[in-house]
Design a protein around this motif. Sequence first.
Motif, PDB file in Angstrom:
ATOM      1  N   HIS A  35      98.134  58.329  33.958  1.00 34.24           N
ATOM      2  CA  HIS A  35      99.188  59.266  33.589  1.00 34.24           C
ATOM      3  C   HIS A  35     100.589  58.777  33.910  1.00 34.24           C
ATOM      4  CE1 HIS A  35      96.420  62.536  32.567  1.00 34.24           C
ATOM      5  NE2 HIS A  35      95.686  62.100  33.569  1.00 34.24           N
ATOM      6  N   VAL A  36     100.701  57.807  34.826  1.00 34.84           N
ATOM      7  CA  VAL A  36     102.035  57.356  35.228  1.00 34.84           C
ATOM      8  C   VAL A  36     102.279  55.886  34.882  1.00 34.84           C
ATOM      9  CG1 VAL A  36     103.694  57.199  37.116  1.00 34.84           C
ATOM     10  CG2 VAL A  36     102.006  59.035  37.110  1.00 34.84           C
ATOM     11  N   PHE A  37     101.429  54.984  35.405  1.00 27.81           N
ATOM     12  CA  PHE A  37     101.732  53.560  35.241  1.00 27.81           C
ATOM     13  C   PHE A  37     101.548  53.069  33.813  1.00 27.81           C
ATOM     14  CE2 PHE A  37     100.708  53.618  39.871  1.00 27.81           C
ATOM     15  CZ  PHE A  37     101.987  53.328  40.284  1.00 27.81           C
ATOM     16  N   VAL A  38     100.442  53.427  33.176  1.00 31.41           N
ATOM     17  CA  VAL A  38     100.218  52.947  31.806  1.00 31.41           C
ATOM     18  C   VAL A  38     101.311  53.446  30.856  1.00 31.41           C
ATOM     19  CG1 VAL A  38      98.674  53.027  29.819  1.00 31.41           C
ATOM     20  CG2 VAL A  38      97.755  52.519  32.075  1.00 31.41           C
ATOM     21  N   PRO A  39     101.614  54.753  30.825  1.00 33.31           N
ATOM     22  CA  PRO A  39     102.675  55.188  29.901  1.00 33.31           C
ATOM     23  C   PRO A  39     104.013  54.520  30.195  1.00 33.31           C
ATOM     24  CG  PRO A  39     101.491  57.088  30.759  1.00 33.31           C
ATOM     25  CD  PRO A  39     101.012  55.895  31.539  1.00 33.31           C
ATOM     26  N   ALA A  50     104.516  51.520  31.550  1.00 34.33           N
ATOM     27  CA  ALA A  50     104.472  50.123  31.096  1.00 34.33           C
ATOM     28  C   ALA A  50     104.501  50.055  29.577  1.00 34.33           C
ATOM     29  CB  ALA A  50     103.224  49.434  31.637  1.00 34.33           C
ATOM     30  N   LEU A  51     103.839  51.032  28.918  1.00 35.40           N
ATOM     31  CA  LEU A  51     103.800  51.006  27.456  1.00 35.40           C
ATOM     32  C   LEU A  51     105.202  51.096  26.853  1.00 35.40           C
ATOM     33  CD1 LEU A  51     100.660  53.077  26.452  1.00 35.40           C
ATOM     34  CD2 LEU A  51     101.011  50.623  26.389  1.00 35.40           C
ATOM     35  N   THR A  52     106.108  51.839  27.495  1.00 36.63           N
ATOM     36  CA  THR A  52     107.463  51.908  26.949  1.00 36.63           C
ATOM     37  C   THR A  52     108.088  50.530  26.918  1.00 36.63           C
ATOM     38  OG1 THR A  52     108.281  52.384  29.136  1.00 36.63           O
ATOM     39  CG2 THR A  52     107.998  54.248  27.676  1.00 36.63           C
ATOM     40  N   TRP A  53     107.857  49.754  27.981  1.00 36.93           N
ATOM     41  CA  TRP A  53     108.400  48.398  28.021  1.00 36.93           C
ATOM     42  C   TRP A  53     107.757  47.539  26.953  1.00 36.93           C
ATOM     43  CZ3 TRP A  53     111.573  45.785  31.758  1.00 36.93           C
ATOM     44  CH2 TRP A  53     112.187  46.663  32.652  1.00 36.93           C
ATOM     45  N   ILE A  54     106.440  47.702  26.792  1.00 34.90           N
ATOM     46  CA  ILE A  54     105.732  46.864  25.838  1.00 34.90           C
ATOM     47  C   ILE A  54     106.144  47.208  24.408  1.00 34.90           C
ATOM     48  CG2 ILE A  54     103.437  46.346  24.931  1.00 34.90           C
ATOM     49  CD1 ILE A  54     102.623  46.975  27.991  1.00 34.90           C
ATOM     50  N   PHE A  55     106.289  48.503  24.139  1.00 39.59           N
ATOM     51  CA  PHE A  55     106.717  48.889  22.792  1.00 39.59           C
ATOM     52  C   PHE A  55     108.123  48.401  22.498  1.00 39.59           C
ATOM     53  CE2 PHE A  55     103.564  52.501  23.201  1.00 39.59           C
ATOM     54  CZ  PHE A  55     102.618  51.804  22.489  1.00 39.59           C
ATOM     55  N   SER A  56     108.978  48.435  23.523  1.00 42.27           N
ATOM     56  CA  SER A  56     110.340  47.944  23.283  1.00 42.27           C
ATOM     57  C   SER A  56     110.324  46.467  22.943  1.00 42.27           C
ATOM     58  CB  SER A  56     111.232  48.166  24.502  1.00 42.27           C
ATOM     59  OG  SER A  56     110.773  49.217  25.276  1.00 42.27           O
ATOM     60  N   ASN A  58     106.664  42.047  30.638  1.00 40.50           N
ATOM     61  CA  ASN A  58     107.090  43.427  30.420  1.00 40.50           C
ATOM     62  C   ASN A  58     106.184  44.415  31.133  1.00 40.50           C
ATOM     63  OD1 ASN A  58     109.520  43.750  28.764  1.00 40.50           O
ATOM     64  ND2 ASN A  58     108.410  42.435  27.352  1.00 40.50           N
ATOM     65  N   THR A  59     104.884  44.153  31.130  1.00 45.51           N
ATOM     66  CA  THR A  59     103.950  45.033  31.835  1.00 45.51           C
ATOM     67  C   THR A  59     104.227  44.996  33.332  1.00 45.51           C
ATOM     68  OG1 THR A  59     102.289  44.493  30.187  1.00 45.51           O
ATOM     69  CG2 THR A  59     101.521  45.579  32.174  1.00 45.51           C
ATOM     70  N   LYS A 103     105.927  47.873  37.971  1.00 44.32           N
ATOM     71  CA  LYS A 103     106.660  47.821  39.240  1.00 44.32           C
ATOM     72  C   LYS A 103     107.879  48.733  39.222  1.00 44.32           C
ATOM     73  CE  LYS A 103     105.830  43.132  40.964  1.00 44.32           C
ATOM     74  NZ  LYS A 103     106.511  41.820  41.053  1.00 44.32           N
ATOM     75  N   GLY A 104     108.469  48.889  38.032  1.00 42.29           N
ATOM     76  CA  GLY A 104     109.720  49.646  37.937  1.00 42.29           C
ATOM     77  C   GLY A 104     109.544  51.142  37.777  1.00 42.29           C
ATOM     78  N   VAL A 105     108.330  51.649  37.933  1.00 43.16           N
ATOM     79  CA  VAL A 105     108.121  53.094  37.804  1.00 43.16           C
ATOM     80  C   VAL A 105     108.903  53.830  38.884  1.00 43.16           C
ATOM     81  CG1 VAL A 105     106.409  54.926  37.981  1.00 43.16           C
ATOM     82  CG2 VAL A 105     105.839  52.831  36.810  1.00 43.16           C
ATOM     83  N   ASP A 106     109.594  54.866  38.477  1.00 40.24           N
ATOM     84  CA  ASP A 106     110.380  55.678  39.389  1.00 40.24           C
ATOM     85  C   ASP A 106     109.491  56.171  40.537  1.00 40.24           C
ATOM     86  OD1 ASP A 106     112.124  57.342  40.619  1.00 40.24           O
ATOM     87  OD2 ASP A 106     112.760  58.373  38.789  1.00 40.24           O
ATOM     88  N   ARG A 107     109.895  55.874  41.769  1.00 40.23           N
ATOM     89  CA  ARG A 107     109.153  56.264  42.967  1.00 40.23           C
ATOM     90  C   ARG A 107     108.871  57.783  42.976  1.00 40.23           C
ATOM     91  NH1 ARG A 107     105.729  53.728  45.495  1.00 40.23           N
ATOM     92  NH2 ARG A 107     105.004  55.538  46.620  1.00 40.23           N
ATOM     93  N   VAL A 108     109.857  58.565  42.534  1.00 41.00           N
ATOM     94  CA  VAL A 108     109.719  60.024  42.576  1.00 41.00           C
ATOM     95  C   VAL A 108     108.586  60.498  41.665  1.00 41.00           C
ATOM     96  CG1 VAL A 108     110.887  62.199  42.081  1.00 41.00           C
ATOM     97  CG2 VAL A 108     112.134  60.357  43.170  1.00 41.00           C
ATOM     98  N   LEU A 109     108.431  59.853  40.504  1.00 38.90           N
ATOM     99  CA  LEU A 109     107.347  60.242  39.592  1.00 38.90           C
ATOM    100  C   LEU A 109     105.996  60.025  40.261  1.00 38.90           C
ATOM    101  CD1 LEU A 109     108.426  58.879  36.083  1.00 38.90           C
ATOM    102  CD2 LEU A 109     108.910  61.074  37.150  1.00 38.90           C
ATOM    103  N   VAL A 110     105.877  58.901  40.981  1.00 34.18           N
ATOM    104  CA  VAL A 110     104.614  58.588  41.652  1.00 34.18           C
ATOM    105  C   VAL A 110     104.367  59.581  42.789  1.00 34.18           C
ATOM    106  CG1 VAL A 110     103.329  56.824  42.896  1.00 34.18           C
ATOM    107  CG2 VAL A 110     104.868  56.162  41.058  1.00 34.18           C
TER     108      VAL A 110
END
Lengths: 278, 283
Positions: free
Chosen positions: A193-197, A199-205, A164-165, A170-177
Motif C-alpha cells: 500500500h505504501v512502497f510499491v505505489p 516506487a511506481l510513480t517514479w517508474i511511470f515518470s 528509479n525503484t 527510499k524516498g517514501v515520506d516517513r510520515v506516510l510509513v
Amino acid sequence: MSAQGGTTRDDTALQAAGVRRRQGRGVSNLAMRGLQLLLALVVLGLWELGGRAGLIDQFFFPLPSDIFATVWTWVSSGYVFPHLWVTMQESVLAFVIGAALGLFLGFLLARVRFLDRLFDPFLQMFNALPRVVLAPIFLLWFGLGIWSKVAFGVTLVFFIVFFNTLEGVKGVDRVLVDNARMLGAKESHLLRHVFVPSALTWIFSSLHISVGFAITGAVVGEYLGASAGVGYAIAQAQGVFDTRGVFAGMFILMVVVLVVDVLVNRLERYLLRWRPAR
Amino acid sequence: MSTTTPPDRRGDAAPEPALVWRGCTKTFETPGGGSYDAVRDIDLVVPAGRFVSIVGPTGSGKSTILNMAAGLLEASSGEVESFGAPVRGVNRRASYMFQQDALLPWKTVLDNVALGLTFAGVDTREAHDRARVWLERVGLKAFTDRYPHQLSGGMRKRTAIAQAWIVDPDILLMDEPFSALDVQTRQIMENELLNLWSGSGKAAVFITHDLDEAIALSDEVVILGAGPGSTVVATYEIDIPRPRDLLEIRDDPAFIDLHREIWGRLKQEVERTYAAQNERESA
C-alpha cells in the motif's frame, strides 16, 4: 462550511490558472497546429527545391518526395511489416524483462540495507559501462536471433527502472510509513500500500525513457547483426548505398515511436490520475 | 467490539491509566558524533478518557514524548506503559494524527479512511461501508471518490480524523494536527474534534504550541520547559465545565483567568528558549 470555503478557493484558483494559461498561450491550439504544419512544409519544400536545383547532393540527402515514395513502397508491398513485428517483439521483451529485474532488485536493495551496501560499487561499475560495447558480445552469446537484441535492450532498461525503484522506495515520506504503521500495517501491507505505489510513480515518470531505450536497444542490436528487424532493413539499405531506404527506415521508426509515446502518455495519465495536475 | 481490538485487552473495570511515562529520557545522536537529550526524565500519567494537552516552546521535545507513547520512538531510558503493559513496537491501542498530511495520495478518500480496517483483514465491502459511515459523520459524504490533493486542507484533516477514529482506538495521539489550517477552519475543526471525543471515553494527548487551543480542549494542560533536555515544569487542571462551545469559550472569564495564569509560567520557558537561541546565534 469549511468544505464550501475549500471548494470556492479551489474554483478561484482554477479560474486564475485558466486565465494565466490563456494569456500565456496567446495563439489558439488550432492556429498553432496550422503554423507547425506550415513550418514542416516550408522546410521540406526548401529541401526538395534545393535538391532539384542541385544545391543539395541527392545521394546523401535524397529528395523528400523520393523518401516518401520509398516509405509507400515498403508499406504497400508489406516489406516493412515483418521487420517491424520483429523489432516490436524484441522491444516488448526487453522492456518487460528489464523492468521486472529492475523492480525486483530495486525493492530488495531498498529494503535490505546490507545488500544495498554490498552491491553498490558493482552496480555503479556496470552502469558506467557504455552499453553499446555489450552488443558484440551478446551477439556471440545469444546468436543472430532476437535474444541478443533482447539482452541488449534489457541492460538499457534495467538500470533506469532499478535506480528509479531504489530512489522511489527510499524516498517514501516517513510520515506516510509511520501513519500506516500506526493504523496496523505489517511489512507486507507497507510494501503493497505504501512502497510499491510510491516506487511506481517514479517508474511511470521514467516510462518514456525506458520504453524508448527498449526500442533503441532492439534497433541498434539489429543494425549490428541480425537477420530481421527495422534496424536490419536500414543496414541492408545502407549496404547497397540506398540512402532513400535508410531515410525511409528512419521515418517509419519515428512514426512508430511517436505512436508508442502517445499510448504511454495515456497509460501514465490513467495510472497517475491521483496526482495533482502540473 | 471491532476486530481491531487487541486480544490482550483487560477487563473494562481495570483502572489502569491509558498512558504512563516513567522517567523517560530520549537521547539523539548529532551528525557531528555528539549527543543531546531531547527530553529528560519525563514522568506523566494520562488516565483513560482524559484529554491532556502538552504545550511547550519550540524545540521542547513535544513530538518526542508523543512518539514514545506511539511506539514510533523508543525511550533511551525509562519506559512508557499503556493500560498497564509496556509499549513495545507500535502501540496497538493508539491512533495518531500527524501535523503533516499523512493520507496516502494514491488512494481515494474512501480507501484512505478504510485503511486501518483493510490492515486488520476486514473484507473490502464491509470496510468501505464502515468508512462511508465515518465520512458522513465528518461531513465528507460527497467526496468519497476524490483523491487527497483534490480536497482543501480542512477536508484532508477531516479525512485524517475519520481514518484515525475508524479503528476505534482507546488513545488518540495528536501532534499539532490543525496547525497548518487557517484560524477559522481551525476553530471549526477543534469544535468537531471535541464533539466526537466527548462521551467516547477515549484518552487524548494533544500537542500544540497554541495555549488557547490547549486550554479550550483539555482537562489538563502540561507545560514543558525550554529544550534541549526539557522536562515537565507544571501541570494545570482545566475545570471549565463541558460541553464547551469553542467558538465562545475565549470570552469565558474562567478561560481568561486560566490563560493568564498558565501563560505566566509558559512565558518564562519561551523567553529562556529565545535567550538560548540568541546566545547560540551570537556565539
